[in-house]
Design a protein around this motif. Sequence first.
Motif, PDB file in Angstrom:
ATOM      1  N   MET A 112       0.844  -1.182   0.000  1.00  0.00           N
ATOM      2  CA  MET A 112       0.000   0.000   0.000  1.00  0.00           C
ATOM      3  C   MET A 112       0.887   1.242   0.000  1.00  0.00           C
ATOM      4  O   MET A 112       1.865   1.320   0.730  1.00  0.00           O
ATOM      5  CB  MET A 112      -0.895  -0.018   1.235  1.00  0.00           C
ATOM      6  N   ALA A 113       0.530   2.216  -0.805  1.00  0.00           N
ATOM      7  CA  ALA A 113       1.316   3.447  -0.916  1.00  0.00           C
ATOM      8  C   ALA A 113       1.174   4.290   0.354  1.00  0.00           C
ATOM      9  O   ALA A 113       0.132   4.292   1.008  1.00  0.00           O
ATOM     10  CB  ALA A 113       0.858   4.248  -2.126  1.00  0.00           C
ATOM     11  N   ARG A 114       2.244   4.989   0.669  1.00  0.00           N
ATOM     12  CA  ARG A 114       2.240   5.879   1.829  1.00  0.00           C
ATOM     13  C   ARG A 114       1.379   7.106   1.527  1.00  0.00           C
ATOM     14  O   ARG A 114       1.460   7.681   0.448  1.00  0.00           O
ATOM     15  CB  ARG A 114       3.680   6.313   2.125  1.00  0.00           C
ATOM     16  N   LEU A 115       0.553   7.494   2.480  1.00  0.00           N
ATOM     17  CA  LEU A 115      -0.266   8.686   2.312  1.00  0.00           C
ATOM     18  C   LEU A 115       0.592   9.935   2.420  1.00  0.00           C
ATOM     19  O   LEU A 115       1.540   9.985   3.207  1.00  0.00           O
ATOM     20  CB  LEU A 115      -1.362   8.750   3.385  1.00  0.00           C
ATOM     21  N   ILE A 116       0.251  10.943   1.639  1.00  0.00           N
ATOM     22  CA  ILE A 116       0.923  12.235   1.727  1.00  0.00           C
ATOM     23  C   ILE A 116       0.538  12.879   3.052  1.00  0.00           C
ATOM     24  O   ILE A 116      -0.648  12.985   3.382  1.00  0.00           O
ATOM     25  CB  ILE A 116       0.542  13.138   0.541  1.00  0.00           C
ATOM     26  N   GLN A 117       1.545  13.297   3.808  1.00  0.00           N
ATOM     27  CA  GLN A 117       1.354  13.885   5.127  1.00  0.00           C
ATOM     28  C   GLN A 117       1.260  15.412   5.010  1.00  0.00           C
ATOM     29  O   GLN A 117       2.195  16.048   4.525  1.00  0.00           O
ATOM     30  CB  GLN A 117       2.533  13.524   6.035  1.00  0.00           C
ATOM     31  N   VAL A 118       0.154  15.976   5.472  1.00  0.00           N
ATOM     32  CA  VAL A 118      -0.073  17.420   5.399  1.00  0.00           C
ATOM     33  C   VAL A 118      -0.257  17.967   6.811  1.00  0.00           C
ATOM     34  O   VAL A 118      -1.008  17.404   7.614  1.00  0.00           O
ATOM     35  CB  VAL A 118      -1.329  17.749   4.558  1.00  0.00           C
ATOM     36  N   VAL A 168      -4.003  14.222   7.254  1.00  0.00           N
ATOM     37  CA  VAL A 168      -3.938  15.619   7.689  1.00  0.00           C
ATOM     38  C   VAL A 168      -3.822  15.699   9.204  1.00  0.00           C
ATOM     39  O   VAL A 168      -4.612  15.110   9.940  1.00  0.00           O
ATOM     40  CB  VAL A 168      -5.188  16.400   7.229  1.00  0.00           C
ATOM     41  N   THR A 169      -2.820  16.459   9.639  1.00  0.00           N
ATOM     42  CA  THR A 169      -2.667  16.819  11.044  1.00  0.00           C
ATOM     43  C   THR A 169      -3.076  18.276  11.159  1.00  0.00           C
ATOM     44  O   THR A 169      -2.561  19.123  10.423  1.00  0.00           O
ATOM     45  CB  THR A 169      -1.204  16.644  11.507  1.00  0.00           C
ATOM     46  N   VAL A 170      -3.991  18.580  12.067  1.00  0.00           N
ATOM     47  CA  VAL A 170      -4.500  19.941  12.211  1.00  0.00           C
ATOM     48  C   VAL A 170      -4.045  20.522  13.548  1.00  0.00           C
ATOM     49  O   VAL A 170      -4.189  19.879  14.591  1.00  0.00           O
ATOM     50  CB  VAL A 170      -6.041  19.980  12.137  1.00  0.00           C
ATOM     51  N   VAL A 171      -3.497  21.729  13.493  1.00  0.00           N
ATOM     52  CA  VAL A 171      -3.170  22.486  14.700  1.00  0.00           C
ATOM     53  C   VAL A 171      -3.694  23.903  14.510  1.00  0.00           C
ATOM     54  O   VAL A 171      -3.876  24.361  13.392  1.00  0.00           O
ATOM     55  CB  VAL A 171      -1.648  22.481  15.014  1.00  0.00           C
ATOM     56  N   ILE A 195       7.903  14.614  10.074  1.00  0.00           N
ATOM     57  CA  ILE A 195       8.177  15.046   8.709  1.00  0.00           C
ATOM     58  C   ILE A 195       6.847  15.119   7.969  1.00  0.00           C
ATOM     59  O   ILE A 195       6.048  14.180   8.001  1.00  0.00           O
ATOM     60  CB  ILE A 195       9.135  14.071   8.005  1.00  0.00           C
ATOM     61  N   PHE A 196       6.623  16.242   7.308  1.00  0.00           N
ATOM     62  CA  PHE A 196       5.420  16.438   6.499  1.00  0.00           C
ATOM     63  C   PHE A 196       5.819  16.623   5.042  1.00  0.00           C
ATOM     64  O   PHE A 196       6.908  17.107   4.741  1.00  0.00           O
ATOM     65  CB  PHE A 196       4.645  17.677   6.989  1.00  0.00           C
ATOM     66  N   ASP A 197       4.892  16.278   4.144  1.00  0.00           N
ATOM     67  CA  ASP A 197       5.119  16.461   2.716  1.00  0.00           C
ATOM     68  C   ASP A 197       4.668  17.837   2.252  1.00  0.00           C
ATOM     69  O   ASP A 197       5.113  18.321   1.211  1.00  0.00           O
ATOM     70  CB  ASP A 197       4.365  15.389   1.924  1.00  0.00           C
TER      71      ASP A 197
END
Length: 88
Positions: A1-7, A31-34, A48-50
């Motif tokens: 399974m492909a890695r999800l893009i981290q935002v 998605v990480t929300v702050v 690490i985020f993309d």
Amino acid sequence: MARLIQVLLVEDHLILQRCTKSLLENRGREVTVVGTKEAALNAVQSRIFDLLLIDIGLPDGSGWEVIECCRESSDSRNPLTPIVMVSA
């Protein structure tokens, strides 16, 4: 399974947080929300985020300060991560 893009989404407005997060997740992003500068700085120093989506105006500072930390700090794990500044 492909890695999800981290935002990382840095946004203090709750409705915009929910709408943007939903839009990105529906397109297969994680998605990480702050909502504050401090939380954003903690996030970029620990993960690490993309892609970083950063609101210009935050309740405890400026999105520009988050960018400066990412680009200049040796603590940042995201020195070359693409950044999109957003504003209502």
